[in-house]
Design a protein around this motif. Structure first.
Motif, PDB file in Angstrom:
ATOM      1  N   SER A 189       0.829  -1.189   0.000  1.00  0.00           N
ATOM      2  CA  SER A 189       0.000   0.000   0.000  1.00  0.00           C
ATOM      3  C   SER A 189       0.871   1.249   0.000  1.00  0.00           C
ATOM      4  O   SER A 189       2.080   1.173   0.199  1.00  0.00           O
ATOM      5  CB  SER A 189      -0.934  -0.013   1.218  1.00  0.00           C
ATOM      6  OG  SER A 189      -1.878   1.038   1.122  1.00  0.00           O
ATOM      7  N   TYR A 190       0.245   2.394  -0.208  1.00  0.00           N
ATOM      8  CA  TYR A 190       0.966   3.658  -0.347  1.00  0.00           C
ATOM      9  C   TYR A 190       1.038   4.466   0.951  1.00  0.00           C
ATOM     10  O   TYR A 190       1.654   5.518   0.989  1.00  0.00           O
ATOM     11  CB  TYR A 190       0.338   4.509  -1.460  1.00  0.00           C
ATOM     12  CG  TYR A 190      -1.132   4.779  -1.263  1.00  0.00           C
ATOM     13  CD1 TYR A 190      -1.571   5.949  -0.660  1.00  0.00           C
ATOM     14  CD2 TYR A 190      -2.083   3.849  -1.674  1.00  0.00           C
ATOM     15  CE1 TYR A 190      -2.920   6.177  -0.464  1.00  0.00           C
ATOM     16  CE2 TYR A 190      -3.425   4.076  -1.490  1.00  0.00           C
ATOM     17  CZ  TYR A 190      -3.847   5.251  -0.879  1.00  0.00           C
ATOM     18  OH  TYR A 190      -5.181   5.476  -0.688  1.00  0.00           O
ATOM     19  N   ALA A 241       2.526   3.472  -5.837  1.00  0.00           N
ATOM     20  CA  ALA A 241       1.231   3.455  -6.539  1.00  0.00           C
ATOM     21  C   ALA A 241       0.098   3.768  -5.565  1.00  0.00           C
ATOM     22  O   ALA A 241       0.105   3.308  -4.431  1.00  0.00           O
ATOM     23  CB  ALA A 241       1.017   2.093  -7.189  1.00  0.00           C
ATOM     24  N   LYS A 242      -0.874   4.565  -5.995  1.00  0.00           N
ATOM     25  CA  LYS A 242      -2.000   4.972  -5.139  1.00  0.00           C
ATOM     26  C   LYS A 242      -3.097   3.918  -5.119  1.00  0.00           C
ATOM     27  O   LYS A 242      -4.271   4.198  -5.377  1.00  0.00           O
ATOM     28  CB  LYS A 242      -2.556   6.322  -5.600  1.00  0.00           C
ATOM     29  CG  LYS A 242      -1.577   7.449  -5.471  1.00  0.00           C
ATOM     30  CD  LYS A 242      -1.314   7.756  -4.021  1.00  0.00           C
ATOM     31  CE  LYS A 242      -0.383   8.946  -3.887  1.00  0.00           C
ATOM     32  NZ  LYS A 242       0.035   9.175  -2.545  1.00  0.00           N
ATOM     33  N   ILE A 243      -2.700   2.680  -4.827  1.00  0.00           N
ATOM     34  CA  ILE A 243      -3.631   1.566  -4.749  1.00  0.00           C
ATOM     35  C   ILE A 243      -3.038   0.539  -3.780  1.00  0.00           C
ATOM     36  O   ILE A 243      -1.820   0.445  -3.643  1.00  0.00           O
ATOM     37  CB  ILE A 243      -3.876   0.939  -6.142  1.00  0.00           C
ATOM     38  CG1 ILE A 243      -4.995  -0.092  -6.077  1.00  0.00           C
ATOM     39  CG2 ILE A 243      -2.605   0.369  -6.708  1.00  0.00           C
ATOM     40  CD1 ILE A 243      -5.437  -0.599  -7.457  1.00  0.00           C
TER      41      ILE A 243
END
Length: 105
Positions: free
Chosen positions: A19-20, A49-51
């Motif tokens: 996670s970010y 990554a924003k996911i």
């Protein structure tokens, strides 16, 4: 841990949450209960990554022949790193497959 019939080699994977935000670093150690051979890798649950996704980490490679059937798997979190907003380490599954034999392309 792993409790399978004796075999020349099993490859060990651990699925972790990537996670970010708020994730920590950790180590994964696989130790063979019979041969006493072991391997430790360092891992990080944080990425850019924003996911958030589950990701398999291969702990032992086929050619290393660390696990032969009865193995202990230990996951140890490290101290929180400043600026991460947390120190979460989330595991989903422990997966095992027989190592490939012979030359690999």
């Amino acid at each position: 841990g792993v409790n399978l019939p004796q075999y020349e080699c099993y490859s060990i994977y651990v699925a972790v949450l990537r996670s970010y935000v708020g994730m920590g670093t950790f180590s994964i150690t696989v130790s063979d209960d019979k041969t006493k051979k072991s391997k430790t890798i360092d891992a990080d649950g944080l990425w850019k990554a924003k996911i958030s996704v589950w990701s398999d980490i291969q702990v032992t490679k086929d050619e290393e022949k660390v696990c032969t059937g009865k193995c202990t798997v230990r996951i140890k979190s490290n101290p929180e790193i400043d600026g991460r907003g947390g120190n979460k380490v989330k595991m989903l599954t422990l997966s095992v497959r027989k190592c490939a034999s012979g030359p690999r392309n």
